[in-house]
Scaffold this active site. Structure first.
Site, PDB file in Angstrom:
ATOM      1  N   ASP A  45       0.831  -1.204   0.000  1.00 52.64           N
ATOM      2  CA  ASP A  45       0.000   0.000   0.000  1.00 52.64           C
ATOM      3  C   ASP A  45       0.867   1.255   0.000  1.00 52.64           C
ATOM      4  O   ASP A  45       0.587   2.226  -0.712  1.00 52.64           O
ATOM      5  CB  ASP A  45      -0.920  -0.019   1.224  1.00 52.64           C
ATOM      6  CG  ASP A  45      -1.727   1.257   1.357  1.00 52.64           C
ATOM      7  OD1 ASP A  45      -2.655   1.464   0.557  1.00 52.64           O
ATOM      8  OD2 ASP A  45      -1.421   2.056   2.268  1.00 52.64           O
ATOM      9  N   GLU A  99      -2.143  -5.683  -3.238  1.00 53.93           N
ATOM     10  CA  GLU A  99      -1.174  -4.835  -2.541  1.00 53.93           C
ATOM     11  C   GLU A  99      -0.100  -5.690  -1.866  1.00 53.93           C
ATOM     12  O   GLU A  99       1.080  -5.314  -1.834  1.00 53.93           O
ATOM     13  CB  GLU A  99      -1.880  -3.959  -1.513  1.00 53.93           C
ATOM     14  CG  GLU A  99      -2.702  -2.845  -2.131  1.00 53.93           C
ATOM     15  CD  GLU A  99      -3.348  -1.947  -1.102  1.00 53.93           C
ATOM     16  OE1 GLU A  99      -3.430  -0.732  -1.342  1.00 53.93           O
ATOM     17  OE2 GLU A  99      -3.787  -2.461  -0.050  1.00 53.93           O
TER      18      GLU A  99
END
Length: 225
Positions: free
Chosen positions: A45, A116
């Site tokens: 992320d 992610e």
């Protein structure tokens, strides 16, 4: 040699993992086992946000901070990432707990998180520059419509700007309930404008989504008296 599911995913991702254990961890949902992919998701992320921000800053020198922020939010949002993951058939490789079927918002969240986490795994194995190349290639399909993200304002932003225009303070968001198991959590939020005695509720798979839903309903209530 026949193409394995892992190899097919790596081809679509554009990166071949050197350590199978890293890829397996990235595809492990928290319902399946410990350790799971949330630490890798945290890393992915962070690098995703940086890469997207840097690309937008470089590619659109005429955009202001608000446009850059909205475009970045559109590219890194859960829905966008889940669509990318779906296009790679990532869901077929996701490892979840026995008997658990991920649907709706829970499935979308799991797909986005796994993507992610894969990016986080690439950072660990090959460094941020390789991860940047992978991210830029994955997001290439969105560049033609990136201006739509830049010009779009979400419900919370529209509501706050509307109230500011009327000389009122921002609305209040109150979390009312949080129900269900971790992988199917549902939140209910109330959005209030005390000065106008107005309020509306919204639900979603995260507090943020519930707030957006509540703001959207409150805007509709204001528009229709």
């Amino acid at each position: 040699m026949a193409e394995t599911p892992d190899t097919a995913l790596e081809l679509k991702l554009g990166y071949r993992f050197q350590n199978q254990a890293v890829m397996d961890l990235a595809l492990t949902h928290r319902s399946h086992a410990q350790p799971h992919n949330e630490r890798l998701e945290f890393l992915g992320d962070a690098v995703l946000g940086w890469v997207v921000a840097e690309c937008l800053y470089r590619m659109y020198p005429e955009w202001n901070e608000g446009q850059l922020t909205r475009a970045r939010a559109g590219l890194v949002r859960q829905k966008t990432l889940a669509e990318l993951a779906d296009s790679m058939n990532l869901g077929e490789q996701l490892r979840v707990g026995g008997g658990i079927v991920l649907e709706g918002a829970a499935r979308e969240r799991a797909l986005a998180s796994a993507l992610e986490a894969l990016l986080g795994g690439i950072v660990l194995e090959a460094g941020p520059e390789t991860a940047q190349s992978v991210i830029e290639r994955l997001l290439r399909r969105w560049w033609p419509i990136i201006s739509d993200f830049a010009d779009h304002k979400d419900a919370k932003t529209r509501l706050q700007e509307r109230l500011q225009g009327e000389g009122l303070p921002p609305p209040r968001y109150l979390l009312e309930t949080a129900e269900g198991p971790g992988h199917r959590r549902r939140f209910r939020v109330r959005c209030e404008i005390p000065e106008q005695a107005l309020s509306a509720q919204g639900t979603g798979g995260s507090v943020r989504l519930a707030e957006q839903a509540a703001a959207e309903r409150l805007i509709a209530k204001m528009d229709h008296g």
